[in-house]
Design an enzyme around this catalytic site. Structure first.
Site, PDB file in Angstrom:
ATOM      1  N   GLN B 126       0.849  -1.190   0.000  1.00 17.78           N
ATOM      2  CA  GLN B 126       0.000   0.000   0.000  1.00 17.78           C
ATOM      3  C   GLN B 126       0.883   1.238   0.000  1.00 17.78           C
ATOM      4  O   GLN B 126       1.545   1.528   0.995  1.00 17.78           O
ATOM      5  CB  GLN B 126      -0.877  -0.027   1.261  1.00 17.78           C
ATOM      6  N   GLY B 127       0.922   1.970  -1.097  1.00 23.85           N
ATOM      7  CA  GLY B 127       1.763   3.161  -1.183  1.00 23.85           C
ATOM      8  C   GLY B 127       0.978   4.423  -0.931  1.00 23.85           C
ATOM      9  O   GLY B 127       0.599   5.138  -1.864  1.00 23.85           O
ATOM     10  N   TYR B 128       0.709   4.692   0.321  1.00 22.77           N
ATOM     11  CA  TYR B 128      -0.040   5.901   0.697  1.00 22.77           C
ATOM     12  C   TYR B 128       0.879   6.922   1.370  1.00 22.77           C
ATOM     13  O   TYR B 128       1.127   7.994   0.859  1.00 22.77           O
ATOM     14  CB  TYR B 128      -1.160   5.557   1.690  1.00 22.77           C
ATOM     15  N   SER B 129       1.378   6.544   2.576  1.00 24.06           N
ATOM     16  CA  SER B 129       2.080   7.512   3.419  1.00 24.06           C
ATOM     17  C   SER B 129       3.372   8.000   2.781  1.00 24.06           C
ATOM     18  O   SER B 129       4.050   7.274   2.068  1.00 24.06           O
ATOM     19  CB  SER B 129       2.421   6.882   4.767  1.00 24.06           C
ATOM     20  N   SER B 161       4.572  -1.292   4.065  1.00 20.98           N
ATOM     21  CA  SER B 161       4.725  -2.671   4.538  1.00 20.98           C
ATOM     22  C   SER B 161       4.864  -3.607   3.340  1.00 20.98           C
ATOM     23  O   SER B 161       4.276  -3.355   2.285  1.00 20.98           O
ATOM     24  CB  SER B 161       3.514  -3.103   5.370  1.00 20.98           C
ATOM     25  N   GLU B 244      -9.371  -1.423   5.493  1.00 18.65           N
ATOM     26  CA  GLU B 244      -8.173  -1.589   6.314  1.00 18.65           C
ATOM     27  C   GLU B 244      -8.541  -1.543   7.786  1.00 18.65           C
ATOM     28  O   GLU B 244      -8.101  -2.356   8.580  1.00 18.65           O
ATOM     29  CB  GLU B 244      -7.153  -0.488   6.004  1.00 18.65           C
TER      30      GLU B 244
HETATM   31  C1  LIG Z   1       3.122  -0.790  11.637  1.00 19.53           C
HETATM   32  C2  LIG Z   1       2.795   0.221  10.595  1.00 19.53           C
HETATM   33  C3  LIG Z   1       2.488  -0.175   9.303  1.00 19.53           C
HETATM   34  C4  LIG Z   1       2.198   0.758   8.309  1.00 19.53           C
HETATM   35  N1  LIG Z   1       1.940   0.331   7.037  1.00 19.53           N
HETATM   36  C5  LIG Z   1       1.730   1.248   6.052  1.00 19.53           C
HETATM   37  C6  LIG Z   1       1.562   0.856   4.695  1.00 19.53           C
HETATM   38  O1  LIG Z   1       1.638  -0.328   4.358  1.00 19.53           O
HETATM   39  N2  LIG Z   1       1.364   1.792   3.744  1.00 19.53           N
HETATM   40  C7  LIG Z   1       1.282   3.123   4.054  1.00 19.53           C
HETATM   41  O2  LIG Z   1       1.067   3.913   3.169  1.00 19.53           O
HETATM   42  N3  LIG Z   1       1.448   3.540   5.333  1.00 19.53           N
HETATM   43  C8  LIG Z   1       1.672   2.637   6.329  1.00 19.53           C
HETATM   44  N4  LIG Z   1       1.878   3.067   7.644  1.00 19.53           N
HETATM   45  C9  LIG Z   1       1.885   4.524   7.919  1.00 19.53           C
HETATM   46  C10 LIG Z   1       0.752   4.985   8.778  1.00 19.53           C
HETATM   47  O3  LIG Z   1      -0.427   5.044   8.086  1.00 19.53           O
HETATM   48  C11 LIG Z   1       1.161   6.354   9.394  1.00 19.53           C
HETATM   49  O4  LIG Z   1       2.238   6.109  10.262  1.00 19.53           O
HETATM   50  C12 LIG Z   1       0.041   6.975  10.176  1.00 19.53           C
HETATM   51  O5  LIG Z   1      -0.984   7.386   9.332  1.00 19.53           O
HETATM   52  C13 LIG Z   1       0.508   8.169  10.996  1.00 19.53           C
HETATM   53  O6  LIG Z   1       1.245   9.077  10.235  1.00 19.53           O
HETATM   54  P1  LIG Z   1       2.678   9.576  10.727  1.00 19.53           P
HETATM   55  O7  LIG Z   1       3.476   8.409  11.075  1.00 19.53           O
HETATM   56  O8  LIG Z   1       3.220  10.520   9.730  1.00 19.53           O
HETATM   57  O9  LIG Z   1       2.380  10.346  12.080  1.00 19.53           O
HETATM   58  P2  LIG Z   1       1.925  11.860  12.212  1.00 19.53           P
HETATM   59  O10 LIG Z   1       0.800  12.118  11.322  1.00 19.53           O
HETATM   60  O11 LIG Z   1       3.120  12.727  12.120  1.00 19.53           O
HETATM   61  O12 LIG Z   1       1.376  11.880  13.695  1.00 19.53           O
HETATM   62  C14 LIG Z   1       2.176  12.177  14.821  1.00 19.53           C
HETATM   63  C15 LIG Z   1       1.254  12.381  16.001  1.00 19.53           C
HETATM   64  O13 LIG Z   1       0.405  13.493  15.764  1.00 19.53           O
HETATM   65  C16 LIG Z   1      -0.956  13.137  15.928  1.00 19.53           C
HETATM   66  N5  LIG Z   1      -1.800  13.914  15.023  1.00 19.53           N
HETATM   67  C17 LIG Z   1      -1.576  14.202  13.720  1.00 19.53           C
HETATM   68  N6  LIG Z   1      -2.590  14.920  13.219  1.00 19.53           N
HETATM   69  C18 LIG Z   1      -3.493  15.089  14.204  1.00 19.53           C
HETATM   70  C19 LIG Z   1      -4.766  15.741  14.320  1.00 19.53           C
HETATM   71  N7  LIG Z   1      -5.321  16.355  13.289  1.00 19.53           N
HETATM   72  N8  LIG Z   1      -5.402  15.684  15.501  1.00 19.53           N
HETATM   73  C20 LIG Z   1      -4.857  15.057  16.554  1.00 19.53           C
HETATM   74  N9  LIG Z   1      -3.661  14.428  16.518  1.00 19.53           N
HETATM   75  C21 LIG Z   1      -2.980  14.439  15.367  1.00 19.53           C
HETATM   76  C22 LIG Z   1      -0.986  11.655  15.640  1.00 19.53           C
HETATM   77  O14 LIG Z   1      -2.089  11.029  16.236  1.00 19.53           O
HETATM   78  C23 LIG Z   1       0.322  11.203  16.247  1.00 19.53           C
HETATM   79  O15 LIG Z   1       0.162  11.014  17.615  1.00 19.53           O
HETATM   80  C24 LIG Z   1       2.191   2.142   8.626  1.00 19.53           C
HETATM   81  C25 LIG Z   1       2.498   2.557   9.930  1.00 19.53           C
HETATM   82  C26 LIG Z   1       2.812   1.619  10.918  1.00 19.53           C
HETATM   83  C27 LIG Z   1       3.174   2.113  12.280  1.00 19.53           C
END
Ligand SMILES: Cc1cc2nc3c(=O)[nH]c(=O)nc-3n(C[C@H](O)[C@H](O)[C@H](O)COP(=O)(O)OP(=O)(O)OC[C@H]3O[C@@H](n4cnc5c(N)ncnc54)[C@H](O)[C@@H]3O)c2cc1C
Lengths: 348, 398
Positions: B126-129, B161, B244
């Site tokens: 999944q290429g999102y983040s 992942s 998901e």
């Molecule tokens: C085990 C694992 C597997 C993953 N697999 C994939 C994958 O296969 N493909 C993919 O694309 N992504 C994947 N991800 C990425 C995942 O979707 C992101 O890590 C997640 O969406 C959070 O984004 P970030 O890490 O940039 O954190 P950030 O967005 O930087 O968040 C940091 C903190 O700020 C808080 N925060 C941010 N915005 C707000 C708001 N508006 N209100 C309140 N709090 C807020 C968050 O809750 C968090 O506590 C994976 C992540 C993990 C940990």
């Protein structure tokens, strides 16, 4: 009445804090986790130079003549920097032995004796495990011994709850989540008991309190890192620290950590003053700090988002330090039970 | 409300139980590693053939082709959980992409991708983040520029992942930089061996590299990979995200872990006493069991609403938050119950359950963060579920 640190204590705290910040950066800790013996030695040498291992040993025996409160301050700094060291084991051994074996205490203060401790069986004993003292000496196994891998002496407990000093024999290194510290299973076969002490859980209480102080330091570090990150990381065009959800996570951590520090200092002081409730406080301090630290470990990781879960920022080393401390020498529930029994509130 | 099973269903349950019991020896074990291990693929094929997975997916796309029947689905899921027999494959392809394609894919896309994906022969990532687009996914910057029948993609994904094992990626790219951030995104499928893709593993707290960074440099992919329509990717992504979050909070997966925990506590003794006989541990276990039951019942409610095409509402919005938390707590209790042995990890004679409880305790924390963090879930529950005012709008457009 004054609840606070003396000038000397603040100074000690600052000295150790500086040592940790300068001599034990995360890069060095990572090396230790990868098994770099030289890196580990750097820390041991630095601690010897500061005379930390003799902190609770009387001055006339070459120590600093300080108390548990001072030891707790040092341990908190070590936990803050997740520094692996023999400090905890040496402090527990020296406070148990200072009054009964001045020679050994002197050797610890001089850096000639390094202790490993194996007290886990005072709390829980698995089938087939544990040490027993018989005519021939100490035999059996003991899990999760601390600092025993390169010790010159061991402080162990037998099935009756008595403590013994003996020389190290065989051991097996255990693979745990925390790669920065070495934990072993001791294997003794008729090891000569050089001395035995009936200590009525004083050593256990001290070890518990030091573990609590270690988790306190590690928790403070995780909170500090989370706050710092929350002020930098931007999402939705704002720093995440401006979201109330994130602020509240940080505030909750702080709200739990601050009183824990007071509890731990108070418990240390109670041990120094030999107060009746000292052991109860030490057990409760570790039980409570373990719960708080578990909360802080996961919450600060959450503040970091996906970054917290990676190896990149190394936050997981603190997470694992806290995770292991929680399980050592009694889970929160076991320690609370022990506290209830010690106060006559529950049957043994 | 009627939860009794008619004779038809009790017969079905017995049939499933018997199938699982008699064929459990065919199931892959923990030693059969590798996503495409022949034993895993054979097991999946067997399960599809018996209608124990991919049950309602049409035969023409490689499914079993049964009529939707929530009771039967429930019985199957429960029998897996109860028996502890390894469950069907469930990767991001099966759990997220397949339902999305069934809903929005072109006939060719369905034809080409669903069958091999269901059978575990085609692995997806999944290429999102992106480094700057996590919670604020819609601010993603990976660019796709039209060039004849192709798009040319440049940019970077992170936390991807299984990107190293994946054959294909479902990816979000920015196709209209001038549009508002939610409106310029396209959802596109392409092979991971397309020239210009570089995958770098990222080690995580469990000690292994479960996810990766993925770099795109002039990656040329055909437009036929677009799902639904160009610049409508946000809608497609939201459809996928719903799947998901359902997958991440799957109560039957939780139930299976709970059953394992009960077994562990019956097996293990401390101070001569079984862990389960310790009243404090048993109380925590029962508290978790209540939550497991609650999430299972909540799952039934959701299934019923879906089948009746009614809105699922709050019951659906809470699944990811509650389910992931519950998994984390179950692992936490296992570690506490194991006491000083709970910290063992890696290898060694005293290790219990291959160290899987520690692994889960960490990985489940990852899942509390991944797929929309707990805080974002709470915002969604409050805003969409409880109709509360929205968070203040960001000051600057990302
Ligand atoms: C085990 C694992 C597997 C993953 N697999 C994939 C994958 O296969 N493909 C993919 O694309 N992504 C994947 N991800 C990425 C995942 O979707 C992101 O890590 C997640 O969406 C959070 O984004 P970030 O890490 O940039 O954190 P950030 O967005 O930087 O968040 C940091 C903190 O700020 C808080 N925060 C941010 N915005 C707000 C708001 N508006 N209100 C309140 N709090 C807020 C968050 O809750 C968090 O506590 C994976 C992540 C993990 C940990």
């Amino acid at each position: 009445m004054e609840f606070g640190l003396s000038e000397d204590q603040t100074l000690l705290q600052e000295t150790v804090r500086r040592f940790v910040a300068e001599q034990a950066p995360l890069d060095l800790i990572r090396k230790i986790a990868e098994g770099d013996a030289e890196a580990k030695q750097t820390i041991a040498t630095g601690m010897d130079e500061l005379g930390l291992n003799g902190v609770v040993i009387p001055e006339e025996l070459g120590g600093a003549g300080l108390g548990m409160l001072d030891a707790v301050l040092v341990q908190e700094c070590l936990g803050y920097g997740i520094v692996p060291s023999g400090f905890l084991a040496n402090v527990v051994a020296s406070s148990t032995l200072s009054s009964v074996d001045t020679g050994l205490a002197q050797a610890i203060a001089a850096g000639e004796a390094r202790f490993g401790i194996a007290l886990n069986d005072l709390v829980s004993r698995r089938d087939g495990a544990g040490l027993s003292a018989e005519n021939g000496g100490l035999s059996g196994t003991s899990m999760m011994a601390l600092s025993a891998e390169d010790a010159t002496h061991l402080l162990v407990c037998d099935g009756e709850g008595n403590l013994h000093v003996c020389a190290p024999e065989d051991h097996q290194v255990l693979s745990t989540i925390d790669r920065t510290r070495v934990f072993v299973e001791l294997k003794l076969s008729k090891a000569k008991s050089q001395m035995s002490v009936t200590d009525d859980r004083g050593a256990l209480a001290r070890a518990c309190l030091l573990l609590a102080a270690d988790s306190l330091g590690a928790s403070q570090a995780m909170l500090d890192k989370a706050v710092e990150y929350a002020k930098e990381r931007k999402q939705f065009g704002r720093v995440i620290g401006s979201f109330q959800a994130v602020k509240h996570l940080c505030a909750e951590m702080a709200a739990k950590i601050e009183p824990s520090r007071a509890l731990i200092w108070h418990a240390a002081h109670a041990l120094d003053m030999d107060e009746d409730e000292a052991q109860v406080m030490a057990f409760l301090a570790k039980a409570h700090m373990s719960e708080v630290a578990t909360f802080v470990a996961r919450t600060s990781t959450e503040v970091y988002g996906g970054m917290g879960f990676t190896d990149l920022v190394g936050l997981h080393y603190w997470f694992k330090r806290i995770g292991v401390n929680r399980q050592l020498l009694g889970s929160p529930a076991q320690l609370r039970q022990m506290a209830a029994v010690a106060q006559g509130l529950a049957a043994a | 409300m009627d939860l009794t099973l008619s004779p038809e269903y009790t017969a079905f349950r017995d049939h499933v139980a018997k199938l699982l019991e008699e064929n459990a020896h065919l199931a892959p074990g923990p030693e059969d590693k590798g996503l495409k291990h022949p034993k895993r693929l054979a097991w999946q094929k067997f399960l599809i053939g018996e209608g124990l997975t991919a049950r309602t997916i049409p035969k023409e796309y490689g499914g079993y082709g049964a009529e939707p029947d929530i009771l039967k689905s429930r019985i199957i899921a429960e029998e897996f959980a109860r028996s502890g027999v390894p469950r069907p494959l469930a990767g991001q392809g099966i759990s997220m992409l397949v339902p999305t394609l069934l809903e929005l894919g072109t006939p060719e896309q369905k034809e080409k991708y669903i069958r091999p994906t269901l059978h575990g022969e085609m692995i997806w990532c999944q290429g999102y983040s992106e480094p700057g687009a996590g919670s604020d996914l819609a601010s993603l910057q990976t660019k796709a520029v039209e060039d004849g029948d192709d798009y040319v993609i440049n940019g970077q994904k992170i936390w991807t992942s299984t990107a190293r094992q994946a054959d294909m990626i479902f990816c979000l790219v920015r196709t209209d930089p001038a549009a508002k951030k939610h409106h310029g995104i396209t959802y596109i499928l392409f092979p991971m061996d397309t020239p210009g893709i570089e995958v770098r593993p990222l080690v995580d707290m469990t000690g292994s590299a479960n996810f990766n960074e993925v770099f795109f440099t002039d990656v040329r992919v055909p437009k036929s990979g677009v799902v639904f329509e160009p610049n409508k990717g946000w809608q497609v992504a939201n459809a996928t995200l719903t799947h998901e979050r359902g997958m991440l909070g799957d109560p039957n997966a939780t139930k299976a872990r709970f059953v394992e925990l009960v077994e562990l506590m019956k097996r293990e003794t401390v101070n001569g006493e079984r862990l389960i006989d310790n009243p404090l541990l048993c109380d925590r276990l029962m508290a978790l069991q209540a939550e497991v039951y609650a999430m299972q019942a909540n799952g039934l409610r959701i299934m019923t609403s879906r089948l009746k095409r009614e809105s699922v509402g709050l019951a659906g919005l809470v699944v990811k938050l509650q389910g992931c938390e519950l998994n984390h707590q179950i692992a936490g209790l296992a570690i506490d119950a194991l006491g000083e042995l709970g910290v063992l990890y890696g290898d060694g004679e005293h290790l219990r359950s291959e160290g899987s409880w520690q692994w889960r305790y960490m990985y489940d924390l990852g899942l509390i963060i991944g797929g929309g963090t707990a805080q974002i879930q709470k915002n969604i529950i409050a805003e969409r579920g409880l109709d509360m005012p929205r968070e203040p709008k960001p000051a600057v457009r990302a």
